[in-house]
Design a protein around this motif. Sequence first.
Motif, PDB file in Angstrom:
ATOM      1  N   ALA A 153       0.834  -1.204   0.000  1.00  9.77           N
ATOM      2  CA  ALA A 153       0.000   0.000   0.000  1.00  9.77           C
ATOM      3  C   ALA A 153       0.869   1.254   0.000  1.00  9.77           C
ATOM      4  N   ALA A 154       1.958   1.229   0.751  1.00 11.03           N
ATOM      5  CA  ALA A 154       2.875   2.369   0.784  1.00 11.03           C
ATOM      6  C   ALA A 154       3.524   2.574  -0.580  1.00 11.03           C
ATOM      7  N   PHE A 155       3.835   1.490  -1.242  1.00  7.66           N
ATOM      8  CA  PHE A 155       4.440   1.580  -2.578  1.00  7.66           C
ATOM      9  C   PHE A 155       3.481   2.233  -3.573  1.00  7.66           C
ATOM     10  N   PHE A 156       2.223   1.830  -3.526  1.00  3.46           N
ATOM     11  CA  PHE A 156       1.255   2.349  -4.482  1.00  3.46           C
ATOM     12  C   PHE A 156       0.777   3.756  -4.148  1.00  3.46           C
ATOM     13  N   THR A 157       0.957   4.191  -2.907  1.00  4.57           N
ATOM     14  CA  THR A 157       0.533   5.551  -2.537  1.00  4.57           C
ATOM     15  C   THR A 157       1.722   6.502  -2.446  1.00  4.57           C
ATOM     16  N   ASN A 158       2.877   6.066  -2.883  1.00  5.33           N
ATOM     17  CA  ASN A 158       4.087   6.887  -2.913  1.00  5.33           C
ATOM     18  C   ASN A 158       4.548   7.350  -1.531  1.00  5.33           C
ATOM     19  N   THR A 159       4.250   6.595  -0.490  1.00  7.46           N
ATOM     20  CA  THR A 159       4.755   6.911   0.845  1.00  7.46           C
ATOM     21  C   THR A 159       5.895   5.986   1.242  1.00  7.46           C
ATOM     22  N   LEU A 160       6.311   5.145   0.324  1.00  7.05           N
ATOM     23  CA  LEU A 160       7.397   4.207   0.612  1.00  7.05           C
ATOM     24  C   LEU A 160       8.683   4.949   0.963  1.00  7.05           C
ATOM     25  N   PHE A 161       8.921   6.092   0.330  1.00  8.59           N
ATOM     26  CA  PHE A 161      10.121   6.880   0.600  1.00  8.59           C
ATOM     27  C   PHE A 161      10.149   7.351   2.057  1.00  8.59           C
ATOM     28  N   ILE A 162       9.015   7.776   2.578  1.00 10.04           N
ATOM     29  CA  ILE A 162       8.936   8.233   3.970  1.00 10.04           C
ATOM     30  C   ILE A 162       9.185   7.066   4.922  1.00 10.04           C
ATOM     31  N   ILE A 163       8.634   5.909   4.622  1.00 13.48           N
ATOM     32  CA  ILE A 163       8.840   4.728   5.460  1.00 13.48           C
ATOM     33  C   ILE A 163      10.304   4.295   5.423  1.00 13.48           C
ATOM     34  N   ALA A 164      10.938   4.400   4.263  1.00 10.37           N
ATOM     35  CA  ALA A 164      12.355   4.037   4.154  1.00 10.37           C
ATOM     36  C   ALA A 164      13.221   4.983   4.979  1.00 10.37           C
ATOM     37  N   ILE A 165      12.920   6.269   4.956  1.00  8.05           N
ATOM     38  CA  ILE A 165      13.670   7.232   5.769  1.00  8.05           C
ATOM     39  C   ILE A 165      13.470   6.928   7.253  1.00  8.05           C
ATOM     40  N   ALA A 166      12.249   6.624   7.650  1.00  8.06           N
ATOM     41  CA  ALA A 166      11.979   6.290   9.054  1.00  8.06           C
ATOM     42  C   ALA A 166      12.742   5.036   9.468  1.00  8.06           C
TER      43      ALA A 166
END
Length: 83
Positions: free
Chosen positions: A53-66
């Motif tokens: 879901a994070a990948f498809f909503t473009n929030t994967l970058f924020i999760i990777a930084i966290a």
Amino acid sequence: MMKFTNMSILDRVSQFFKDMVKRTNVRKLELRKPNGTRVFSIALSWAIVIALAAFFTNTLFIIAIAAVVLLIMKYQIVVIKEH
């Protein structure tokens, strides 16, 4: 004849995913503090769903930084298998 072959393939794919879900529900993803205490735990199958879901909503970058920040702070991201 062709319909039976397609059903057989669908049955095999369905069984594959059912087995995968059973195996991932036994495994958990945990976040632990540097002293080893558990912050939270989630079933691995749900972690995969959240990651997709994070990948498809473009929030994967924020999760990777966290995740990088947590690793710098010496937190541990652990996959455990429950018995």
